[in-house]
Design a protein around this motif. Structure first.
Motif, PDB file in Angstrom:
ATOM      1  N   GLY A  70     -18.775   9.401  -8.632  1.00 56.59           N
ATOM      2  CA  GLY A  70     -19.967   8.624  -8.970  1.00 56.59           C
ATOM      3  C   GLY A  70     -19.624   7.486  -9.916  1.00 56.59           C
ATOM      4  O   GLY A  70     -20.458   6.671 -10.253  1.00 56.59           O
ATOM      5  N   TYR A  71     -18.377   7.445 -10.397  1.00 57.23           N
ATOM      6  CA  TYR A  71     -17.910   6.267 -11.138  1.00 57.23           C
ATOM      7  C   TYR A  71     -17.026   5.509 -10.154  1.00 57.23           C
ATOM      8  O   TYR A  71     -17.390   5.335  -9.014  1.00 57.23           O
ATOM      9  N   GLU A  72     -15.840   5.115 -10.607  1.00 59.94           N
ATOM     10  CA  GLU A  72     -14.950   4.406  -9.687  1.00 59.94           C
ATOM     11  C   GLU A  72     -14.227   5.378  -8.755  1.00 59.94           C
ATOM     12  O   GLU A  72     -13.704   5.003  -7.726  1.00 59.94           O
ATOM     13  N   LEU A  73     -14.180   6.650  -9.156  1.00 55.45           N
ATOM     14  CA  LEU A  73     -13.382   7.626  -8.406  1.00 55.45           C
ATOM     15  C   LEU A  73     -14.057   8.065  -7.114  1.00 55.45           C
ATOM     16  O   LEU A  73     -15.241   8.394  -7.098  1.00 55.45           O
ATOM     17  N   GLU A  74     -13.260   8.065  -6.048  1.00 51.33           N
ATOM     18  CA  GLU A  74     -13.745   8.586  -4.769  1.00 51.33           C
ATOM     19  C   GLU A  74     -12.642   9.382  -4.105  1.00 51.33           C
ATOM     20  O   GLU A  74     -11.465   9.194  -4.398  1.00 51.33           O
ATOM     21  N   LYS A  75     -13.059  10.254  -3.175  1.00 54.60           N
ATOM     22  CA  LYS A  75     -12.061  10.958  -2.380  1.00 54.60           C
ATOM     23  C   LYS A  75     -11.450   9.971  -1.392  1.00 54.60           C
ATOM     24  O   LYS A  75     -12.180   9.192  -0.772  1.00 54.60           O
ATOM     25  N   ALA A  76     -10.141  10.006  -1.245  1.00 54.14           N
ATOM     26  CA  ALA A  76      -9.498   9.127  -0.266  1.00 54.14           C
ATOM     27  C   ALA A  76      -9.999   9.510   1.120  1.00 54.14           C
ATOM     28  O   ALA A  76     -10.021  10.692   1.459  1.00 54.14           O
ATOM     29  N   PRO A  77     -10.418   8.514   1.913  1.00 56.97           N
ATOM     30  CA  PRO A  77     -10.865   8.843   3.266  1.00 56.97           C
ATOM     31  C   PRO A  77      -9.703   9.416   4.073  1.00 56.97           C
ATOM     32  O   PRO A  77      -8.539   9.208   3.731  1.00 56.97           O
ATOM     33  N   LYS A  78     -10.034  10.117   5.124  1.00 51.89           N
ATOM     34  CA  LYS A  78      -9.011  10.691   5.994  1.00 51.89           C
ATOM     35  C   LYS A  78      -8.133   9.555   6.552  1.00 51.89           C
ATOM     36  O   LYS A  78      -8.642   8.488   6.875  1.00 51.89           O
ATOM     37  N   ASP A  79      -6.857   9.789   6.617  1.00 51.99           N
ATOM     38  CA  ASP A  79      -5.897   8.802   7.132  1.00 51.99           C
ATOM     39  C   ASP A  79      -5.889   7.492   6.342  1.00 51.99           C
ATOM     40  O   ASP A  79      -5.528   6.440   6.863  1.00 51.99           O
ATOM     41  N   PHE A  80      -6.305   7.564   5.094  1.00 51.88           N
ATOM     42  CA  PHE A  80      -6.299   6.384   4.233  1.00 51.88           C
ATOM     43  C   PHE A  80      -4.888   5.814   4.108  1.00 51.88           C
ATOM     44  O   PHE A  80      -4.689   4.611   3.958  1.00 51.88           O
ATOM     45  N   ILE A  81      -3.923   6.714   4.205  1.00 46.66           N
ATOM     46  CA  ILE A  81      -2.521   6.315   4.050  1.00 46.66           C
ATOM     47  C   ILE A  81      -2.112   5.241   5.066  1.00 46.66           C
ATOM     48  O   ILE A  81      -1.214   4.445   4.828  1.00 46.66           O
ATOM     49  N   ASP A  82      -2.822   5.188   6.192  1.00 52.59           N
ATOM     50  CA  ASP A  82      -2.507   4.178   7.212  1.00 52.59           C
ATOM     51  C   ASP A  82      -3.217   2.853   6.955  1.00 52.59           C
ATOM     52  O   ASP A  82      -3.039   1.896   7.695  1.00 52.59           O
ATOM     53  N   ALA A  83      -4.055   2.823   5.914  1.00 54.38           N
ATOM     54  CA  ALA A  83      -4.846   1.609   5.670  1.00 54.38           C
ATOM     55  C   ALA A  83      -4.546   1.016   4.297  1.00 54.38           C
ATOM     56  O   ALA A  83      -5.405   0.418   3.659  1.00 54.38           O
ATOM     57  N   LEU A  84      -3.302   1.195   3.839  1.00 58.15           N
ATOM     58  CA  LEU A  84      -2.978   0.800   2.470  1.00 58.15           C
ATOM     59  C   LEU A  84      -2.779  -0.704   2.284  1.00 58.15           C
ATOM     60  O   LEU A  84      -2.884  -1.206   1.174  1.00 58.15           O
ATOM     61  N   ASP A  85      -2.487  -1.412   3.368  1.00 59.40           N
ATOM     62  CA  ASP A  85      -2.109  -2.825   3.272  1.00 59.40           C
ATOM     63  C   ASP A  85      -3.099  -3.661   2.476  1.00 59.40           C
ATOM     64  O   ASP A  85      -2.715  -4.544   1.719  1.00 59.40           O
ATOM     65  N   THR A  86      -4.378  -3.359   2.654  1.00 58.40           N
ATOM     66  CA  THR A  86      -5.395  -4.203   2.029  1.00 58.40           C
ATOM     67  C   THR A  86      -5.977  -3.575   0.768  1.00 58.40           C
ATOM     68  O   THR A  86      -6.911  -4.110   0.182  1.00 58.40           O
ATOM     69  N   PHE A  87      -5.433  -2.439   0.338  1.00 60.11           N
ATOM     70  CA  PHE A  87      -6.026  -1.731  -0.805  1.00 60.11           C
ATOM     71  C   PHE A  87      -5.504  -2.283  -2.125  1.00 60.11           C
ATOM     72  O   PHE A  87      -4.305  -2.376  -2.345  1.00 60.11           O
ATOM     73  N   ASN A  88      -6.413  -2.633  -3.010  1.00 60.56           N
ATOM     74  CA  ASN A  88      -6.052  -3.161  -4.323  1.00 60.56           C
ATOM     75  C   ASN A  88      -6.711  -2.269  -5.380  1.00 60.56           C
ATOM     76  O   ASN A  88      -7.780  -2.569  -5.898  1.00 60.56           O
ATOM     77  N   GLY A  89      -6.062  -1.138  -5.639  1.00 60.93           N
ATOM     78  CA  GLY A  89      -6.639  -0.172  -6.573  1.00 60.93           C
ATOM     79  C   GLY A  89      -5.621   0.902  -6.913  1.00 60.93           C
ATOM     80  O   GLY A  89      -4.418   0.707  -6.735  1.00 60.93           O
TER      81      GLY A  89
END
Ligand SMILES: [Zn+2]
Ligand SMILES: [Zn+2]
Length: 449
Positions: free
Chosen positions: A295-314
């Protein structure tokens, strides 16, 4: 029958915490953990029989669990095999963490089985024994005494991690306080340990993880946090992704709240924080026990998030903390290390031979290639360490001794072999002169009291 303390494991080491106690004719086991990253994982239960202290674990009157870390509870499925009818006691959150560690992690389909490399041997336990271990645990509330044979047992909050307890055993033949792992300062996830003022303690059995240094931090804790914030800021500004490998239970949740506060207090601009691996499931136990994480900045990583890291800035927080091969954190590291914009920040203790420590050394020596998950990859990302601890240095241990003023103290769960300037055994003798008898526990050696 004389009162006796007998370290089955975890005496002069960190790991396999397991202490046999004979008090006023009653027989207890304090914790039943395993060692990680070694071949002989179990406490030496056999030594109990060799010393004629027990014919079998079924003779125990109770098993008392301080907290849910694997080095304190990992041997339970083995123990219940022999001690099926022996009552076990722990706080409810500890029971939930034991459940997660021993059972849910084996069967859950919500994350990959590779995650289990954190606890390689736990995999081998059969599900039935695991289930029995969990069912045998009776939840016990803090500050509420229960009677067990000739003794009265009370659990008190120990800080450290959710549910962690100090165990107080009273009897006509003397009183014992066992600290488990404890923290003498407030953390964001759990407050510091709490004991009644007038506790009457004859024997104190205390952890001494950092008994070889005066305080936990070499420098100032605020400076350390400020440095950590600057590093994160720089990496995110450059468009990178930060991986923080962290232990699943306790440290991951604490880190999430430290980052939340750094953002809230204006030290960092807001950014997304994802949590993954076993740490993610452990967050649910914290939330269920009123420690607000999401409920703050923290969230559960979505499933297969590891394949979508290219655009992640966090920031990604993932277990294991030591980057063990094929763990969630190692899989993220494999993706992130080649890009110089990214960073890996360790958050705690690293075994000398762990991949995490090897990566630290590679970075120090300006090496360019790293072997992880059995692959050789370029390693250009920044690597740094922000050490967090839920234990205490010698000053914290000494102030606990001062507080409870026992007649005797036994140090367990430490590294007495370290040849350092500070030594908790020596410090205690010096500070309390002859008023307290001081012992260092050694596995397999009884201490009568
Ligand atoms: Zn612990
Ligand atoms: Zn421990």
């Amino acid at each position: 029958m004389r009162n006796l303390f007998f370290p089955v494991g975890g005496g002069n080491e960190i790991g396999a915490s397991c202490y046999f106690i004979q008090l006023n004719g009653a027989k207890f086991l304090l914790d039943a953990g395993i060692r990680l990253h070694t071949d002989s994982i179990y406490p030496r239960f056999h030594s109990l029989y060799l010393e004629n202290l027990l014919d079998g674990l079924w003779e125990l009157d109770g098993i008392l669990l301080s907290h849910g870390h694997i080095d304190h509870i990992g041997a339970l499925p083995f123990v219940v095999e022999e001690a099926q009818d022996v009552p076990m006691y722990a706080t409810l959150p500890t029971r939930e963490i034991v459940d997660l560690q021993l059972n849910q992690s084996l069967t859950s389909a919500t994350f990959s089985r590779e995650e289990l490399v954190d606890f390689p041997r736990v995999k081998a336990f059969n599900a039935l024994r695991v289930q029995r271990a969990i069912e045998n645990i009776t939840p016990i509330a803090w500050h509420s005494p229960i009677t067990c044979e000739t003794c009265q047992i009370t659990f008190f909050p120990a800080g450290h991690i959710l549910g962690a307890s100090m165990v107080y055993i009273e009897s006509d033949a003397g009183n014992i306080l066992f600290t488990g792992d404890f923290t003498p300062f407030d953390q964001l996830t759990v407050p510091k340990y709490q004991l009644p003022d007038d506790l009457d303690v004859d024997l104190l059995i205390t952890e001494s993880t950092y008994g070889y240094q005066e305080s936990l931090y070499v420098g100032d804790i605020d400076e350390e946090r400020e440095h950590f914030a600057q590093k994160i800021d720089r990496c995110l500004d450059g468009g990178g992704t930060i991986l923080i490998p962290a232990f699943a239970i306790g440290r991951s949740q604490e880190l999430a709240l430290i980052l939340r506060d750094l953002i809230r207090d204006g030290h960092l601009k807001p950014f997304p924080i994802y949590i993954d691996g076993l740490a993610q499931i452990a967050c649910d136990i914290y939330e269920d026990n009123d420690v607000k994480l999401f409920g703050y900045e923290l969230e559960k990583a979505p499933k297969d998030f590891i394949d979508a890291l290219d655009t992640f800035n966090g920031v990604i927080i993932a277990s294991s903390g030591m980057l063990l091969d094929n763990s969630m954190s190692a899989r993220y590291a494999e993706e992130l290390l080649p890009d110089p914009r990214n960073a890996v920040f360790f958050s705690g203790y690293l075994d000398e031979e762990s991949p995490g420590r090897k990566l630290e050394r590679l970075h120090e020596s300006k090496g360019q290639r790293f072997r992880i998950n059995e692959r050789d990859i370029p390693a250009h990302a920044d690597v740094d360490t922000y050490r967090l601890s839920a234990h205490t240095g010698s000053e914290g241990i000494l102030s606990l001794i001062e507080r409870v003023t026992p007649k005797k103290v036994i140090f367990v769960h430490g590294c007495p072999q370290y040849k350092t300037a500070v030594n908790i055994h020596r410090e205690t003798c010096r500070r309390f002169q002859n008023r307290i008898e001081v012992y260092q526990a050694n596995n397999g050696t009884p201490i009568y009291f």
